[in-house]
Design an enzyme around this catalytic site. Structure first.
Site: not given
Ligand code: ATP
Length: 669
Positions: A317, A319, A324, A480, A499
């Site tokens: 998907e 990102k 969020r 996923k 990711k």
């Molecule tokens: P982490 O704690 O994993 O570092 P983070 O809040 O810093 O999380 P990222 O590392 O950038 O965020 O990756 C996860 C975030 O990506 C999710 O919390 C969500 O906000 C965002 N996101 C965007 N698109 C998607 C998607 N398709 N599916 C899941 N999350 C997504």
């Protein structure tokens, strides 16, 4: 070690009043914890106190937990204490019958208002001024905190002072120290929520309420029925399970319950009446209460993704680069939104609930919990806009103007629908239900763009898709699993969600989120601000913050100023408890742990000065970041959600240079 309920009861006369747990018992325990750094010992102390509560005053169990974690309500209620020092000083001056000048002098001398409170209030007691006050019980203190937190309006300052004075009048020296720190919103004794949950789980195994004992005695389950239970519950149901394993299973059960209902009231209410193996039946996901979001592991290449997901069907998907949001439709028809760290953000983007309601207007949904990203959107160009633009939106809303930055909701998961939890369904099923009950609404609501792939996924097709995601203003891809190992796992940083960010395909695989521990005064152009910051990762095991880099790049002049101002109230005179920092890196000022910053770096290496994952790669050495660069603040993350030392270790080992080295050496030293 098991101790019987009876032993615990007879030891303490103070508990026999039947009027609730004396606050002094809690403060004595907190005082002891303050002097301990071993996490297990801290948990044991809490556990003993919780066990006494289960037997003698179960109604005060949850009250005591709130006081231990320095909260007055579940985090999603957004009721914060954080009372300003000027209000506290005023109340203290009145309660201790001293003068403003004397108080200020003491504060200058001692540097901590909690200690000042202890000193001045101990004096009042020793001299025996006034009538003997009614002893404080824990419920008095929490009720008072809640009252103070709810006071608002024009005269709020003097009403708050009055309420705080009332409670301080009844407190002795040590009680006053913890009341002042509690109201400041910083207990500073190193008692994290996760330790409290562990202690609570242990207490429920070692001491059972009368209702639970009765329910367990009546228990008649067939082997077939037991097999239907989650694994940890089965462990508890097996009478032959040794105590150590029972305690571990209980921790899994309590933490899982918390990740689904994020509410300690609910957990205590249920566990005081029902056997622990049934807790999952009583602490379930429910609309209106946020669930801890599922998280992803970083990867560095499409090949790595394919290798990790070998043999499984998966989806890629986009990102999205936004914020969020968990959108809940409650059975009463109200819609609430929650952030990544479970705060209520319904009013932050007021149009988001409307967009989601429009998206399901044609179907007869009565309740749901939806996982999505709110992204800034330019409808004229039909383009997503980077996160930096979304973050300017807050300021506009504060002025009450019509927001210039428009947003769109990009939905990617559905965890609950029409009265039923979907957490145990596969992503493939959850996504089908999402698409069946919601529809695209132009410029308002869309599904995450995705392509599905088989185990023999075509590398070129995924790379092309990654390129398209980046061109579409996304950060990269989320990959996923769809069918097997594809349930929604709250809180879990799962290998079933990966990711893949374009910028990090080389190097570390991901940015990291670190806590500013201290700062160094700037020189030359940076005189008057801080020139560099000392940053640390969070060790979930020891609940300590370990330094991983000194960061002086990536800051604009404006940023330097804003960051300094933002940390002004966090300055501490001495190194806070739980900071693991080499003496050679000692900063000019220390900060209490209160912010999380996103940082990119070239790579990770072992270090004799930095302390990330200390001793895990080589004895006496930690892991540090090389060429760190500040990216942005992460207001949506709490300190405990900063990058963990375990993640730092994972990232270290995942670097090609390290992998090659290990392969050549045939070991990991
Ligand atoms: P982490 O704690 O994993 O570092 P983070 O809040 O810093 O999380 P990222 O590392 O950038 O965020 O990756 C996860 C975030 O990506 C999710 O919390 C969500 O906000 C965002 N996101 C965007 N698109 C998607 C998607 N398709 N599916 C899941 N999350 C997504």
């Amino acid at each position: 070690k098991m101790t019987s309920n009876e032993n615990l009861i007879t030891k303490d006369n103070a508990w026999e009043t039947g009027k609730g747990m004396p606050f002094s018992i809690l403060t004595q325990c907190l005082e002891e914890i303050e002097g301990i750094s071993a996490r297990l010992e801290i948990q044991q102390k809490c556990c003993t106190m919780f066990r006494k509560l289960i037997t003698l005053c179960p109604a005060d169990l949850v009250t005591t937990i709130y006081l231990c974690i320095n909260a007055v309500a579940p985090s999603y209620e957004c009721i914060e204490l954080g009372i300003g020092d000027s209000i506290l000083q005023k109340a203290l001056v009145e309660a201790a019958g001293t003068t403003n000048a004397a108080m200020k002098a003491k504060l200058k001398d001692m540097g901590d208002l909690g200690l000042v409170a202890q000193a001045v209030k101990s004096k009042v007691r020793t001299l025996g001024f006034g009538a003997k006050p009614k002893p404080l019980v824990v419920s008095d203190v929490l009720a008072s905190y809640r009252k103070v937190a709810s006071i608002s309006g024009t005269k709020s300052q003097s009403v708050k002072v009055g309420e705080i004075k009332k409670i301080l009048n009844r407190a002795n020296g040590i009680d006053s120290k913890f009341i002042v720190r509690g109201l400041q919103g910083k207990l500073r004794i190193g008692l994290a929520k996760s330790s409290v949950l562990v202690a609570l789980a242990h207490a429920f195994v070692l001491t059972k309420s009368a209702a639970v004992q009765e329910a367990e005695e009546k228990l008649e389950l067939t082997e077939e029925q037991i097999k239907e239970y989650p694994e940890a519950s089965q462990t508890l149901l097996n009478p032959k399970t040794p105590i150590g394993e029972r305690l571990e299973a209980a921790v899994i059960i309590v933490k899982k319950a918390y990740s689904e209902c994020s509410n300690v009231d609910q957990i205590c209410d249920a566990a005081l009446v029902h056997p622990l193996h049934d807790l999952h039946l009583h602490c379930k996901l429910e609309p209106g209460r946020p669930v801890e979001p599922m998280l992803a592991k970083p990867t560095k290449s499409v090949q790595e993704v394919l290798k990790r997901l070998e043999g499984q069907r998966f989806t890629c998907e986009y990102k999205y680069d936004g914020e969020r949001v968990q959108v809940h439709l409650c059975p009463d028809g109200s819609v609430r939104c929650f952030s990544r760290n479970l705060l209520d953000t319904t009013d932050k983007f007021p149009e988001a609930p409307e967009f989601v309601k429009e998206a399901c207007a044609d179907t007869n949904v009565t309740s749901f919990v939806l996982d999505a990203e709110i992204v800034a959107f330019d409808s004229a160009k039909q383009m997503l806009v980077p996160f930096q633009v979304l973050s300017t939106r807050k300021r506009e809303m504060e002025k009450g103007e019509e927001a210039k930055v428009k947003v769109i909701v990009q939905a990617f998961d559905l965890m609950y629908l029409n009265g039923e939890s979907l957490l145990l369904k596969s992503l493939s099923d959850r996504r089908d239900l999402l698409k069946k009950h919601f529809k695209v609404v132009e410029d308002k609501f869309r599904f995450a763009v995705s392509i599905d792939a088989q185990e023999d996924g075509d590398t070129a097709a995924i790379e092309e898709f990654l390129d398209a995601a980046i061109k579409g203003q996304c950060e990269g891809l989320m990959v996923k699993t769809l069918d097997t190992n594809a349930i929604y796992e709250p809180t879990k940083r799962s290998l079933n969600w990966l990711k893949l960010k374009k910028d990090y395909l080389e190097g570390m695989g991901d940015s990291v989120d670190l806590v500013p521990l201290g700062a160094y005064f700037g020189q030359g152009k940076r005189t008057g601000t801080y020139g560099a910051y000392l940053l640390g990762c969070y060790d979930t095991e020891s609940e300590e913050l370990q330094s991983v880099c000194k960061c002086g790049t990536g800051f604009s002049d404006e940023n330097l100023k804003l960051l300094m101002e933002g940390l002004e109230d966090a300055i501490e005179e001495t190194k806070p408890k739980g900071y693991v920092v080499a003496s050679t890196l000692e900063p000019d000022v220390w900060f209490k742990p209160c912010q999380v910053w996103e940082v990119k770096a070239a790579d990770l290496s072992t270090s004799s000065t930095h302390k990330g994952a200390l001793g895990k790669v080589a004895e006496g050495r930690g892991i540090g970041l090389r060429f760190p660069r500040f990216e942005r603040l992460r207001p949506d993350k709490k300190v405990e959600q900063a990058t963990s030392s375990e993640q730092i270790l994972d990232m270290y080992y995942n670097q090609d240079s390290v992998k090659d080295f290990i392969q050549n050496e045939g070991g990991d030293d």
